[in-house]
Design an enzyme around this catalytic site. Sequence first.
Site, short mmCIF file in Angstrom:
data_model
loop_
_atom_site.label_atom_id
_atom_site.label_comp_id
_atom_site.label_asym_id
_atom_site.label_seq_id
_atom_site.Cartn_x
_atom_site.Cartn_y
_atom_site.Cartn_z
N ILE B 149 -3.66 -5.96 -5.30
CA ILE B 149 -2.51 -6.17 -4.40
C ILE B 149 -1.91 -4.82 -4.01
O ILE B 149 -1.52 -4.03 -4.88
CB ILE B 149 -1.46 -7.06 -5.09
CG1 ILE B 149 -2.05 -8.46 -5.21
CG2 ILE B 149 -0.16 -7.09 -4.31
CD1 ILE B 149 -1.41 -9.32 -6.22
N CYS B 150 -1.86 -4.57 -2.70
CA CYS B 150 -1.27 -3.36 -2.14
C CYS B 150 -1.87 -2.11 -2.81
O CYS B 150 -3.08 -1.91 -2.75
CB CYS B 150 0.25 -3.42 -2.25
SG CYS B 150 1.08 -2.16 -1.29
N MET B 151 -1.07 -1.30 -3.47
CA MET B 151 -1.59 -0.09 -4.12
C MET B 151 -2.59 -0.47 -5.22
O MET B 151 -3.56 0.24 -5.48
CB MET B 151 -0.41 0.68 -4.72
CG MET B 151 -0.74 2.03 -5.24
SD MET B 151 0.67 2.64 -6.20
CE MET B 151 0.35 4.37 -6.24
N GLY B 153 -4.54 -2.89 -4.90
CA GLY B 153 -5.77 -3.15 -4.15
C GLY B 153 -6.56 -1.87 -3.95
O GLY B 153 -7.79 -1.86 -4.03
#
Lengths: 310, 358
Positions: B149-151, B153
């Site tokens: 998820i986001c960073m 990810g």
Amino acid sequence: MKDDNGQAEAMATFAQTWLNTAQKMWQDLASFQQQTTEGPEATAFTQDADGDGKYKTYRSMETTFANMLTLMKLMASKESQEALSKGMAGFAESMVDLSGESMDSIADYQAQLVQTFAKIGEHTTAYNLEDLDHTTFAAFRELYRSELQKYLHVPKIGLPRENHERLSNLVDQTGLYYSHLMELVFIFMVPFEKTNRNMQEKMRLALEEGDVNEDFGKSYNEWIKTLEGHFMELLQSKEYTAVLNETISSHASYKETRQQVINSVLTEYQIPTNKDMDEVYKDLYVTRKKVKELTRQVAQLQKELQALSA
Amino acid sequence: MSTVKIPVDLIVKNLEEETKATRSRLKKASTVLTGELDTEISTTPYDIVYEEDRVKLKHYKPKKQRTKIPLLVIYALINRETMLDLQPGRSVVETLLNQGVEVYMIDWGYPTRKDQYQTIGDHVNGYIHNIVDFIREEKGIEKVNIMGICMGGVFSVIYTALHPERVQNLVTTVTPTNFDTNQGLLNIWMKNTDAHVLCDAYANMPGDLMNLGFLLLNPARLMIDKYVGFMKNIDNKNFVENFIRMEKWIFDSPDVPAATFKQFILDFYKKNLLIKSELEIDGERVDLAKITMPVLNFYGKFDHLVPPEACEQFTAEIGSKDKEDVCFNTGHIGIYVSSKYQREFAPKIASWLSEREN
């Protein structure tokens, strides 16, 4: 020319009278000192080690007075007084020049301020931030850099020079940081100002056409939408990014300088500083990493050993 | 000149009604705010099965397991993983469990000054690698499914490229991989400012400072309108509870280790090395072509933090043949918390994983 000669003569008479009075005062003081140090309260500290009948303090003062009297006599000569008079005049002139430069800078700053104030009340267009004016802050910084900062950068001397230097740096960085922060806050208020003016303009036009909006919610929604639009315009602008960057950089410098002052105080009290702790943390980080790697290698070797023995 | 008649009677009448409604709302609000409120977040039961330094691994067991390979969720270092389990009925974790997916989730904890030297490599080749090995050993499997998820990810992508033999399927959600874009203020600011200098001043990047930066992305909505909305619904218990839950999550911001933050700004935002497969982690090049397993890539069309342009190029650069991009008409957080995408996001992941397992 005649006036100049008369002035010089008056100056010479005044200086001579002052020197005679000063000479007499120092002589009286010296003889008083001699009397007191010869009394029963004279200590080993004041007595002469060679025992020549004189006292260290008196001898030292005597020499100092003699030198001062010689200097005063020299100063009383006509040539010296003329030179002194010229020097004083030159000094006064340089002071006038210096204050003149400062006044020029202040005048520039005031001119910027006046220009900014003059823009208040001008017609405004929605979603247009072209007239974004924050040059006053730049003018203030220019004034600060040219007129004040140089005094903080005067070389420090003596035993506490490092402390003076740290404090001067802190004053300097605080000034710069707050000027950038104020500029950021100012620039941040621009969308509010523009939105409000824009809404007032809209309301005026609506009123002129007989369209009275009695729904507060609707007006609020329009206001927040316009404000959002103005902010989007501002936040993407190069001007905002530049001001933001300068605020970030000056904040980091200010924080670092402040930490240096705090560190010097903590060191004085033998309390570990952040810098000291960071060195410990670094060692801890490296050691922990090494231990983890070695643990992994040992586990791998154990596995291989087990496989071999099986 | 025509004279305009102002409907004073109507204005006064509206004002009177508004005053009455406000008085009534405040009366109810007083009861709501002083009464018992359920604002707990992260209530789905879990066990802590692994700990290393500040990092913990949460384990969620489904009642009925339908997929053999568990899913490891790697959250960002910014904010907390509790966002995936905000409340019963609005929880990605709960939906995944209901779909029969066994979930492991990394809780990065709260980095302190002593963690300032930790690099991206320490997170990827250290914590994530050890956690993957722990799960593999625990479950007796060769590979795990990873969802980032986001960073988090970005960390997942790096890990998968460096250790493809350990990853069965990769799911990336709102994951920035291409930073060469002027969509989104974050990209503009990070490229044109030296935000990383704050790390030297603070040792770590303070979470509160980052949060302030996020609020400044849209001050009109996030600092004014949001609270106006709260005041309008202050007498609604359900609304207040949900609002407080979000506030709890948003302002629960751990600091980011200085070395990681610096590296993220310089190598990602300023140099855009990841998408070009030029990034080096612990001396090893992160080659996206090495990602050959199935990949599912989610992003939000209206994401103002990680815009579509930052996400959609990823699948074109990897070596996988089985890959899919899913763009939802929502923002950065909406994918996980909005009621609409609760019904689409997690079920899609569960079915996609299940299809690949069978």
